[in-house]
Design a protein around this motif. Sequence first.
Motif, PDB file in Angstrom:
ATOM      1  N   THR A 281       0.844  -1.193   0.000  1.00  0.00           N
ATOM      2  CA  THR A 281       0.000   0.000   0.000  1.00  0.00           C
ATOM      3  C   THR A 281       0.882   1.247   0.000  1.00  0.00           C
ATOM      4  N   LEU A 282       0.253   2.391  -0.187  1.00  0.00           N
ATOM      5  CA  LEU A 282       0.996   3.647  -0.298  1.00  0.00           C
ATOM      6  C   LEU A 282       1.874   3.947   0.921  1.00  0.00           C
ATOM      7  N   PRO A 283       1.338   3.825   2.175  1.00  0.00           N
ATOM      8  CA  PRO A 283       2.216   4.108   3.316  1.00  0.00           C
ATOM      9  C   PRO A 283       3.468   3.231   3.334  1.00  0.00           C
ATOM     10  N   VAL A 284       3.322   1.968   2.920  1.00  0.00           N
ATOM     11  CA  VAL A 284       4.482   1.075   2.892  1.00  0.00           C
ATOM     12  C   VAL A 284       5.503   1.575   1.869  1.00  0.00           C
ATOM     13  N   GLN A 285       5.009   1.986   0.704  1.00  0.00           N
ATOM     14  CA  GLN A 285       5.886   2.529  -0.328  1.00  0.00           C
ATOM     15  C   GLN A 285       6.602   3.785   0.185  1.00  0.00           C
ATOM     16  N   ILE A 286       5.851   4.640   0.895  1.00  0.00           N
ATOM     17  CA  ILE A 286       6.459   5.852   1.456  1.00  0.00           C
ATOM     18  C   ILE A 286       7.555   5.476   2.452  1.00  0.00           C
ATOM     19  N   PHE A 287       7.235   4.511   3.330  1.00  0.00           N
ATOM     20  CA  PHE A 287       8.187   4.110   4.365  1.00  0.00           C
ATOM     21  C   PHE A 287       9.464   3.549   3.746  1.00  0.00           C
ATOM     22  N   THR A 288       9.304   2.643   2.771  1.00  0.00           N
ATOM     23  CA  THR A 288      10.514   2.060   2.164  1.00  0.00           C
ATOM     24  C   THR A 288      11.301   3.135   1.437  1.00  0.00           C
ATOM     25  N   SER A 289      10.593   4.082   0.806  1.00  0.00           N
ATOM     26  CA  SER A 289      11.288   5.156   0.103  1.00  0.00           C
ATOM     27  C   SER A 289      12.094   6.018   1.077  1.00  0.00           C
ATOM     28  N   ILE A 290      11.519   6.308   2.245  1.00  0.00           N
ATOM     29  CA  ILE A 290      12.240   7.141   3.214  1.00  0.00           C
ATOM     30  C   ILE A 290      13.460   6.408   3.745  1.00  0.00           C
ATOM     31  N   THR A 291      13.305   5.109   4.034  1.00  0.00           N
ATOM     32  CA  THR A 291      14.429   4.389   4.630  1.00  0.00           C
ATOM     33  C   THR A 291      15.510   4.092   3.601  1.00  0.00           C
ATOM     34  N   ARG A 292      15.140   4.077   2.295  1.00  0.00           N
ATOM     35  CA  ARG A 292      16.126   3.716   1.284  1.00  0.00           C
ATOM     36  C   ARG A 292      16.945   4.925   0.839  1.00  0.00           C
ATOM     37  N   ASP A 293      16.261   5.987   0.381  1.00  0.00           N
ATOM     38  CA  ASP A 293      17.011   7.165  -0.061  1.00  0.00           C
ATOM     39  C   ASP A 293      16.170   8.427   0.176  1.00  0.00           C
ATOM     40  N   ALA A 294      16.788   9.581   0.005  1.00  0.00           N
ATOM     41  CA  ALA A 294      16.089  10.845   0.208  1.00  0.00           C
ATOM     42  C   ALA A 294      15.361  11.216  -1.074  1.00  0.00           C
ATOM     43  N   ASP A 295      14.143  10.706  -1.240  1.00  0.00           N
ATOM     44  CA  ASP A 295      13.402  10.905  -2.477  1.00  0.00           C
ATOM     45  C   ASP A 295      12.277  11.916  -2.255  1.00  0.00           C
ATOM     46  N   PRO A 296      12.367  13.104  -2.885  1.00  0.00           N
ATOM     47  CA  PRO A 296      11.312  14.120  -2.684  1.00  0.00           C
ATOM     48  C   PRO A 296       9.942  13.699  -3.213  1.00  0.00           C
ATOM     49  N   THR A 297       9.843  12.559  -3.920  1.00  0.00           N
ATOM     50  CA  THR A 297       8.523  12.089  -4.351  1.00  0.00           C
ATOM     51  C   THR A 297       7.600  11.952  -3.140  1.00  0.00           C
ATOM     52  N   VAL A 298       8.186  11.538  -2.005  1.00  0.00           N
ATOM     53  CA  VAL A 298       7.391  11.415  -0.783  1.00  0.00           C
ATOM     54  C   VAL A 298       6.710  12.742  -0.465  1.00  0.00           C
ATOM     55  N   ALA A 299       7.462  13.840  -0.613  1.00  0.00           N
ATOM     56  CA  ALA A 299       6.899  15.160  -0.329  1.00  0.00           C
ATOM     57  C   ALA A 299       5.774  15.485  -1.304  1.00  0.00           C
ATOM     58  N   ALA A 300       5.965  15.108  -2.581  1.00  0.00           N
ATOM     59  CA  ALA A 300       4.921  15.348  -3.580  1.00  0.00           C
ATOM     60  C   ALA A 300       3.656  14.572  -3.207  1.00  0.00           C
ATOM     61  N   VAL A 301       3.819  13.292  -2.825  1.00  0.00           N
ATOM     62  CA  VAL A 301       2.671  12.480  -2.408  1.00  0.00           C
ATOM     63  C   VAL A 301       1.984  13.117  -1.200  1.00  0.00           C
ATOM     64  N   GLY A 302       2.804  13.537  -0.226  1.00  0.00           N
ATOM     65  CA  GLY A 302       2.246  14.178   0.970  1.00  0.00           C
ATOM     66  C   GLY A 302       1.435  15.407   0.618  1.00  0.00           C
ATOM     67  N   THR A 303       1.953  16.216  -0.311  1.00  0.00           N
ATOM     68  CA  THR A 303       1.247  17.434  -0.707  1.00  0.00           C
ATOM     69  C   THR A 303      -0.077  17.099  -1.402  1.00  0.00           C
ATOM     70  N   VAL A 304      -0.033  16.100  -2.301  1.00  0.00           N
ATOM     71  CA  VAL A 304      -1.261  15.695  -2.998  1.00  0.00           C
ATOM     72  C   VAL A 304      -2.313  15.228  -1.988  1.00  0.00           C
ATOM     73  N   LEU A 305      -1.876  14.382  -1.022  1.00  0.00           N
ATOM     74  CA  LEU A 305      -2.815  13.876  -0.021  1.00  0.00           C
ATOM     75  C   LEU A 305      -3.383  15.020   0.810  1.00  0.00           C
ATOM     76  N   PHE A 306      -2.500  15.970   1.178  1.00  0.00           N
ATOM     77  CA  PHE A 306      -2.940  17.113   1.985  1.00  0.00           C
ATOM     78  C   PHE A 306      -4.005  17.916   1.243  1.00  0.00           C
ATOM     79  N   LEU A 307      -3.743  18.196  -0.047  1.00  0.00           N
ATOM     80  CA  LEU A 307      -4.711  18.966  -0.840  1.00  0.00           C
ATOM     81  C   LEU A 307      -6.025  18.199  -1.001  1.00  0.00           C
ATOM     82  N   ALA A 308      -5.918  16.884  -1.291  1.00  0.00           N
ATOM     83  CA  ALA A 308      -7.126  16.087  -1.475  1.00  0.00           C
ATOM     84  C   ALA A 308      -7.977  16.106  -0.203  1.00  0.00           C
ATOM     85  N   THR A 309      -7.318  15.895   0.969  1.00  0.00           N
ATOM     86  CA  THR A 309      -8.065  15.893   2.219  1.00  0.00           C
ATOM     87  C   THR A 309      -8.694  17.255   2.481  1.00  0.00           C
TER      88      THR A 309
END
Lengths: 288, 264
Positions: B219-247
């Motif tokens: 699921t998405l949170p798992v993908q976010i978690f693995t992305s954070i632990t693996r490398d510094a990928d700003p895609t996480v920030a983009a996903v966070g922003t999209v989720l924030f706007l949607a909510t």
Amino acid sequence: MPAAPPAKGARKAPRFIAGPLWLTVPALVLLVAVVGYPLLIIVLRSFSEPAWGVQNYVWFFGTPVNLVVLQRTFEVSAWVTLACVISAYPYAYMMTVVGPAMRMLLILCVLVPFWVSGVVRTMAWVILLQDSGVINSLLKWAGLGTVRLIRTQLGVVIGMTQVLLPFMILPLYSVMRGIDLRLVQAARSLGARPSRAFLQVYLPLSLPGVYAGAIIVFILALGFYITPALLGGPRSVLLSTLMQNQVLSLLNWGRGGAMGVVLLVATFVLLALAAPLMRQRHKQGARR
Amino acid sequence: MPMQKHTRLILGLVCLLVAVWLVAPTLVVIPMSFNANKSLAFPPVGFSWQWYENFLTNPDWSSSFFNSLKVATLVAVLATVLGTLAAFGLDRMRSATASGILRMLLITPMVVPGVVLAIGIYAVYLDAHLVGTLGGFVLAHTILAIPFVIIAVSANLEVFDKRLETAAASCGAGRLTAFRTVTLPLILPGILSGLLFAFVTSFDEIIVALFISNPYLKTLPVQIFTSITRDADPTVAAVGTVLFLATSLVIAGGLLLGNRRRKS
């Protein structure tokens, strides 16, 4: 079993669509299958792997590292709870005395963290706390030098407190909202100084909210996993991380299970201890 | 309570600090998502949409997003049905002790430490071959979401006037008709907020998901978690922003609808 209750319920309460007990059965079946059975497996494995007996518990309580981590888990939870109480108390109080527009804004600030997924929020804390992060940039700019925050216990506490703060503010606010401020005025008009009026009238009346919020925060903090895993370092490992490590990396289900049972027992003992405090809160609510 | 001026000032400052503390981590994500460099160092450098593009085009991200959407939708429906039924049963139970004990039991998933439950579920799923399956995710998330539905619906049932059902029955309505035409519309707000809570609970759930994911289904949170632990990928920030706007949009829409309904 599901056949008997509806007949009984239908006879006694003919106007309702079905027997009341029957309605809870689907949820209870799922609860037993997805929560009850897995927890039972954890308990069983802690006593049965690799052989029957209490050797996993002997190992857990006989290994100094585990005890250090156990103590640290309680310590971090206590610090987080304390930080939550200290920062939530003035905030919740402010929510009860400002006008409706300002109150809306304050409530919004409490709810905004929920809008962003929990994992993303923890990543935001990585950005804020890292050595080249926002907090350290601000400190450097102010000429205060830098502090190591990420991968330290302090960083974990800061992050966890922010995540758990709403669980403290909301119950506190709901109790404070019901306090009659005229009681404080009465104390003042009888000659009490503001500090005394607060300590002897307002504070005792707000304590049920503090207890309720504190117990929720403490229990949630005990089982926290994501925030400590991302913000903490090797010297701030908590019990949940240690347990995950035993099971996933070392494939030692017995020792991992024993750690899980320790966490479970701690949680339920705390809940049982807190139950009288919660009941007291209900009584006070009724008296009002 | 009358307050001295300086007390009020200190109180205001403390509140401002707490408010910033609460909100800052949410807002810091937004500028990071436009970072031109592949780093999470603050402040971000330059401007680019590349992380949003990556979120939309990289199958790792888009598939985990749709998995989360699928799981959360199924969980929302299932948890709302089971939770509403249970809330009804608890409300109509004659024995207060029995309903109290059952309610406590059904709420326990909220207080059981996440990791302990996750590892237990993982053990059971390994034997039942449910790791990395849609069904496994839905079952686990449903039981985590049911407490929220029960709490929301129970709050509505507590203020519901049961004599209305009696009135409907005395007008000749059958039990199901009475439920459908009288009870259901009146407790609908509770059911809807339960539905929303169930959806969010599942969409945001990470600990259990981390254990029962596999490379075929995460699921998405798992993908976010693995992305954070693996490398510094700003895609996480983009996903966070999209989720924030949607909510934000969903909440604003809900508020507007609620206001219009109240006015009409």
